[in-house]
Design a protein around this motif. Sequence first.
Motif, PDB file in Angstrom:
ATOM      1  N   ALA A  57      14.865  -1.700   5.440  1.00 40.45           N
ATOM      2  CA  ALA A  57      13.552  -2.077   4.901  1.00 40.45           C
ATOM      3  C   ALA A  57      13.242  -3.545   5.200  1.00 40.45           C
ATOM      4  O   ALA A  57      12.117  -3.893   5.568  1.00 40.45           O
ATOM      5  CB  ALA A  57      13.523  -1.823   3.391  1.00 40.45           C
ATOM      6  N   ALA A  58      14.233  -4.418   5.036  1.00 40.31           N
ATOM      7  CA  ALA A  58      14.023  -5.840   5.320  1.00 40.31           C
ATOM      8  C   ALA A  58      13.742  -6.072   6.804  1.00 40.31           C
ATOM      9  O   ALA A  58      12.882  -6.886   7.174  1.00 40.31           O
ATOM     10  CB  ALA A  58      15.241  -6.642   4.881  1.00 40.31           C
ATOM     11  N   ALA A  59      14.457  -5.351   7.677  1.00 40.48           N
ATOM     12  CA  ALA A  59      14.236  -5.492   9.117  1.00 40.48           C
ATOM     13  C   ALA A  59      12.848  -4.994   9.511  1.00 40.48           C
ATOM     14  O   ALA A  59      12.174  -5.603  10.352  1.00 40.48           O
ATOM     15  CB  ALA A  59      15.305  -4.730   9.886  1.00 40.48           C
ATOM     16  N   MET A  60      12.402  -3.899   8.892  1.00 45.89           N
ATOM     17  CA  MET A  60      11.052  -3.411   9.174  1.00 45.89           C
ATOM     18  C   MET A  60      10.001  -4.442   8.792  1.00 45.89           C
ATOM     19  O   MET A  60       9.026  -4.647   9.506  1.00 45.89           O
ATOM     20  CB  MET A  60      10.801  -2.111   8.408  1.00 45.89           C
ATOM     21  CG  MET A  60      11.480  -0.896   8.989  1.00 45.89           C
ATOM     22  SD  MET A  60      11.191   0.570   7.981  1.00 45.89           S
ATOM     23  CE  MET A  60       9.414   0.668   8.008  1.00 45.89           C
ATOM     24  N   GLY A  61      10.193  -5.096   7.627  1.00 52.62           N
ATOM     25  CA  GLY A  61       9.255  -6.120   7.200  1.00 52.62           C
ATOM     26  C   GLY A  61       9.208  -7.280   8.179  1.00 52.62           C
ATOM     27  O   GLY A  61       8.128  -7.789   8.512  1.00 52.62           O
ATOM     28  N   ALA A  62      10.379  -7.708   8.657  1.00 48.72           N
ATOM     29  CA  ALA A  62      10.435  -8.832   9.591  1.00 48.72           C
ATOM     30  C   ALA A  62       9.764  -8.491  10.916  1.00 48.72           C
ATOM     31  O   ALA A  62       8.970  -9.278  11.458  1.00 48.72           O
ATOM     32  CB  ALA A  62      11.899  -9.231   9.815  1.00 48.72           C
ATOM     33  N   ILE A  63      10.076  -7.311  11.456  1.00 49.88           N
ATOM     34  CA  ILE A  63       9.492  -6.912  12.741  1.00 49.88           C
ATOM     35  C   ILE A  63       7.983  -6.718  12.618  1.00 49.88           C
ATOM     36  O   ILE A  63       7.201  -7.117  13.499  1.00 49.88           O
ATOM     37  CB  ILE A  63      10.165  -5.627  13.254  1.00 49.88           C
ATOM     38  CG1 ILE A  63      11.627  -5.915  13.656  1.00 49.88           C
ATOM     39  CG2 ILE A  63       9.412  -5.057  14.437  1.00 49.88           C
ATOM     40  CD1 ILE A  63      11.774  -6.808  14.862  1.00 49.88           C
ATOM     41  N   SER A  64       7.537  -6.102  11.517  1.00 47.12           N
ATOM     42  CA  SER A  64       6.106  -5.886  11.322  1.00 47.12           C
ATOM     43  C   SER A  64       5.353  -7.203  11.258  1.00 47.12           C
ATOM     44  O   SER A  64       4.285  -7.366  11.861  1.00 47.12           O
ATOM     45  CB  SER A  64       5.860  -5.085  10.039  1.00 47.12           C
ATOM     46  OG  SER A  64       6.464  -3.823  10.098  1.00 47.12           O
ATOM     47  N   SER A  65       5.895  -8.146  10.514  1.00 45.93           N
ATOM     48  CA  SER A  65       5.273  -9.463  10.407  1.00 45.93           C
ATOM     49  C   SER A  65       5.144 -10.117  11.779  1.00 45.93           C
ATOM     50  O   SER A  65       4.098 -10.673  12.129  1.00 45.93           O
ATOM     51  CB  SER A  65       6.101 -10.343   9.473  1.00 45.93           C
ATOM     52  OG  SER A  65       5.616 -11.662   9.447  1.00 45.93           O
ATOM     53  N   VAL A  85      15.987   9.126  -4.714  1.00 45.11           N
ATOM     54  CA  VAL A  85      15.565   8.842  -3.340  1.00 45.11           C
ATOM     55  C   VAL A  85      14.182   8.199  -3.331  1.00 45.11           C
ATOM     56  O   VAL A  85      13.927   7.232  -2.604  1.00 45.11           O
ATOM     57  CB  VAL A  85      15.563  10.135  -2.497  1.00 45.11           C
ATOM     58  CG1 VAL A  85      14.947   9.879  -1.128  1.00 45.11           C
ATOM     59  CG2 VAL A  85      16.977  10.663  -2.337  1.00 45.11           C
ATOM     60  N   ALA A  86      13.284   8.729  -4.174  1.00 45.96           N
ATOM     61  CA  ALA A  86      11.932   8.177  -4.235  1.00 45.96           C
ATOM     62  C   ALA A  86      11.949   6.727  -4.697  1.00 45.96           C
ATOM     63  O   ALA A  86      11.211   5.885  -4.159  1.00 45.96           O
ATOM     64  CB  ALA A  86      11.073   9.023  -5.171  1.00 45.96           C
ATOM     65  N   TRP A  87      12.765   6.408  -5.672  1.00 47.12           N
ATOM     66  CA  TRP A  87      12.839   5.026  -6.160  1.00 47.12           C
ATOM     67  C   TRP A  87      13.444   4.099  -5.115  1.00 47.12           C
ATOM     68  O   TRP A  87      12.977   2.977  -4.918  1.00 47.12           O
ATOM     69  CB  TRP A  87      13.669   4.965  -7.442  1.00 47.12           C
ATOM     70  CG  TRP A  87      12.881   5.259  -8.676  1.00 47.12           C
ATOM     71  CD1 TRP A  87      12.873   6.414  -9.402  1.00 47.12           C
ATOM     72  CD2 TRP A  87      11.955   4.382  -9.324  1.00 47.12           C
ATOM     73  NE1 TRP A  87      12.008   6.317 -10.458  1.00 47.12           N
ATOM     74  CE2 TRP A  87      11.426   5.089 -10.440  1.00 47.12           C
ATOM     75  CE3 TRP A  87      11.504   3.097  -9.074  1.00 47.12           C
ATOM     76  CZ2 TRP A  87      10.480   4.519 -11.297  1.00 47.12           C
ATOM     77  CZ3 TRP A  87      10.572   2.528  -9.929  1.00 47.12           C
ATOM     78  CH2 TRP A  87      10.077   3.238 -11.020  1.00 47.12           C
ATOM     79  N   ALA A 100       0.825  -1.202   0.000  1.00 51.49           N
ATOM     80  CA  ALA A 100       0.000   0.000   0.000  1.00 51.49           C
ATOM     81  C   ALA A 100       0.865   1.261   0.000  1.00 51.49           C
ATOM     82  O   ALA A 100       0.507   2.269  -0.626  1.00 51.49           O
ATOM     83  CB  ALA A 100      -0.931  -0.005   1.214  1.00 51.49           C
ATOM     84  N   ALA A 101       2.007   1.203   0.687  1.00 48.52           N
ATOM     85  CA  ALA A 101       2.923   2.344   0.679  1.00 48.52           C
ATOM     86  C   ALA A 101       3.493   2.581  -0.713  1.00 48.52           C
ATOM     87  O   ALA A 101       3.634   3.720  -1.163  1.00 48.52           O
ATOM     88  CB  ALA A 101       4.052   2.106   1.687  1.00 48.52           C
ATOM     89  N   PHE A 128       9.764   3.110  -3.682  1.00 45.05           N
ATOM     90  CA  PHE A 128       9.417   1.874  -4.386  1.00 45.05           C
ATOM     91  C   PHE A 128      10.274   0.697  -3.912  1.00 45.05           C
ATOM     92  O   PHE A 128       9.753  -0.347  -3.508  1.00 45.05           O
ATOM     93  CB  PHE A 128       9.590   2.079  -5.888  1.00 45.05           C
ATOM     94  CG  PHE A 128       9.234   0.867  -6.701  1.00 45.05           C
ATOM     95  CD1 PHE A 128       7.926   0.559  -6.998  1.00 45.05           C
ATOM     96  CD2 PHE A 128      10.238   0.006  -7.157  1.00 45.05           C
ATOM     97  CE1 PHE A 128       7.601  -0.574  -7.737  1.00 45.05           C
ATOM     98  CE2 PHE A 128       9.925  -1.117  -7.901  1.00 45.05           C
ATOM     99  CZ  PHE A 128       8.608  -1.408  -8.186  1.00 45.05           C
ATOM    100  N   GLY A 129      11.595   0.852  -3.938  1.00 43.78           N
ATOM    101  CA  GLY A 129      12.489  -0.249  -3.569  1.00 43.78           C
ATOM    102  C   GLY A 129      12.299  -0.704  -2.138  1.00 43.78           C
ATOM    103  O   GLY A 129      12.218  -1.903  -1.855  1.00 43.78           O
ATOM    104  N   GLY A 130      12.208   0.255  -1.213  1.00 47.13           N
ATOM    105  CA  GLY A 130      12.031  -0.101   0.186  1.00 47.13           C
ATOM    106  C   GLY A 130      10.710  -0.799   0.444  1.00 47.13           C
ATOM    107  O   GLY A 130      10.643  -1.752   1.227  1.00 47.13           O
ATOM    108  N   GLY A 131       9.640  -0.338  -0.229  1.00 51.67           N
ATOM    109  CA  GLY A 131       8.346  -0.978  -0.055  1.00 51.67           C
ATOM    110  C   GLY A 131       8.327  -2.411  -0.550  1.00 51.67           C
ATOM    111  O   GLY A 131       7.777  -3.309   0.107  1.00 51.67           O
TER     112      GLY A 131
END
Length: 421
Positions: free
Chosen positions: A321-329, A254-256, A152-153, A260-263
């Motif tokens: 970004a990968a760490a945020m995904g893991a913690i969020s999950s 920065v936007a990419w 969604a981001a 996009f890349g981080g999301g």
Amino acid sequence: MNAQAVRLLGRQMLFGWLNFALALPSIYLLLGMPLVMRQHGWSGTEIGLFQLAGLPAVFKFLLALPVERWRFAGAHYKSWALLLCLGLAATLLLVGRQELLDRHALFFALTLLAGVLAAWTDIPVNALAIKLLPESERVRAGAIRSAALFLAAVVGAGLMLLVHAHWGWQAPFILMSAALLLGALLLALLGESSMPRPLSAARNSRESGWRGYFQQPGAMLWTCLLLSCFPFIGASWLYLKPLLLDQGMPATQVAWIAGFGGGVIGALSSVASGRLQRWLGVARAVPLFSAFALLALATLTALVWGGVGTSGLVVGAALVAAAMGAISSLVFGLMMFFTRQQRQAADYGLQTSLFVVSRLAVPVAAGLLLDHLGYGGMLLGLTLAMLGVCALALFAGPPLARITERQRGAPERCAANTTCP
């Protein structure tokens, strides 16, 4: 796949889609639209004040109260979700009727209304997911929800801006309303029933109020972890875009990278982390995922202190970004275990409010560190705080594992026992 597995997968995909569709409007209006606002002459103060439309998420614990108290006969949570989904879709269509960039007060009022409805709808949707999905599916549900929010981001802060640029003001709001209506249509076909619960859960459900939530075994320990495990890695991501800009990276790049890349990395990490958590178990996943977040923060801090330049910072951004995904999950999955029967909406609303408050408070402190100590000092402070979280996670992992395993096993034993109520 047997019929049961197909049905569970369908439910998981439905709730994932609903979480995506509910997050999309807020992300587009609060994170995507400021670019358009600036192009139309909005001041920095006006854009900053417009962000107050996101405050309803802090008060989910209050929005959950009418969901619990005013009950529909039969499909209670589903009826609330359908009613609020339709209200949010109608509000988005109202916002999209005509361009409102020159009518600041009306635009803010309608965005605030959309924020209230999105936060409110999220409560019965996820309470219904908690009610319908068996305990064995909750880790996967957390991973799917986390991935949906990252996607969604990407769409809300990126692709919807392209839609606006090519097809005008109305197009994004029509698409977002259509996404909600599709979710509502599929939700209407879903029956509201749940797995049988053991007697202890039934008694626990009668302990009304927030006091009953904190009286659950392990609830205080889990709440401490809920308040602390995400905000520090989240704050580093918030300040990553200014960091890359100050390092001389063009805004489009920065936007990419950070948009996009981080999301995409966060979404993929969410799915992979869900699978890994099911294999590792909660006792090992909690400290390992926290350690991964610590590693990402320490790496980014070292890269900034070392002055490696933008190419090295891209690696640091990918790790964060990968760490945020893991913690969020991990967080979204574990939240589902600390909800009582007949109190899913209230307990979920309370937890999300606590999560949002900590997520908003830490960046303020991080901003103060940035102003006084620079990026290196700020990241060092976040890294040291995450080190404390790792110590808490190491202590909390085994007790949380015992609680989640007991909840998973109880319904299965109950279903096999003909004397179980």
